[in-house]
Design a protein around this motif. Structure first.
Motif: not given
Length: 142
Positions: A31-54
């Motif tokens: 919906k937002l034309d974001m490019e997201c990567t999802y990294e699972e960890g043992k105690t926490h996860d990280t979602v990195r997101f990017e699109r032009p302007g954000a």
């Protein structure tokens, strides 16, 4: 460049928080034309997101979400509105007994509203072409 930092505590546990964040990333891509990567960890996860302007990261823990987003010049003008919408939506979700289900319901409601807004009205009846019908302008050949 404008920064948005939001921290919200929750009682979901890592598995439920992970499911909610994963689904958000899917929707953000679509919906937002974001490019997201999802990294699972043992105690926490990280979602990195990017699109032009954000760009930014969402840290997903067993008891809190931490969002850090950087907005470019154009989106930075709307920082206040963007931040307040994120806070409002996240707070509403976290108030629910099942935030993932509430997210899906909210998404379905949004889609239905959007579809109704863009739906074409039924034919209003046939209007005969008469003297009031517009005539095509003559074309000049070169």
């Amino acid at each position: 460049m404008a920064d948005i930092r939001i921290v919200r505590e929750h009682a979901l546990g890592l598995e439920q928080a992970r499911k909610l964040a994963w689904r958000w990333a899917e929707v953000a891509e679509k919906k937002l034309d974001m490019e997201c990567t999802y990294e699972e960890g043992k105690t926490h996860d990280t979602v990195r997101f990017e699109r032009p302007g954000a760009s930014g990261e969402l840290h997903v823990g067993k008891d809190k979400f931490q969002l850090h987003a950087k907005l470019g010049l154009l989106l930075g003008v709307f920082k206040g509105k963007i931040e307040s919408e994120i806070v409002k939506n996240l707070d509403q979700l976290l108030e629910q007994e099942d935030p993932l289900h509430a997210f899906e319901q909210g998404l379905a409601k949004h889609e239905a509203k959007k579809a109704a807004k863009h739906a074409k009205p039924h034919a209003e009846g046939h209007k005969p072409a008469g003297k009031t019908a517009a005539k095509a302008a003559p074309r000049k050949h070169k």
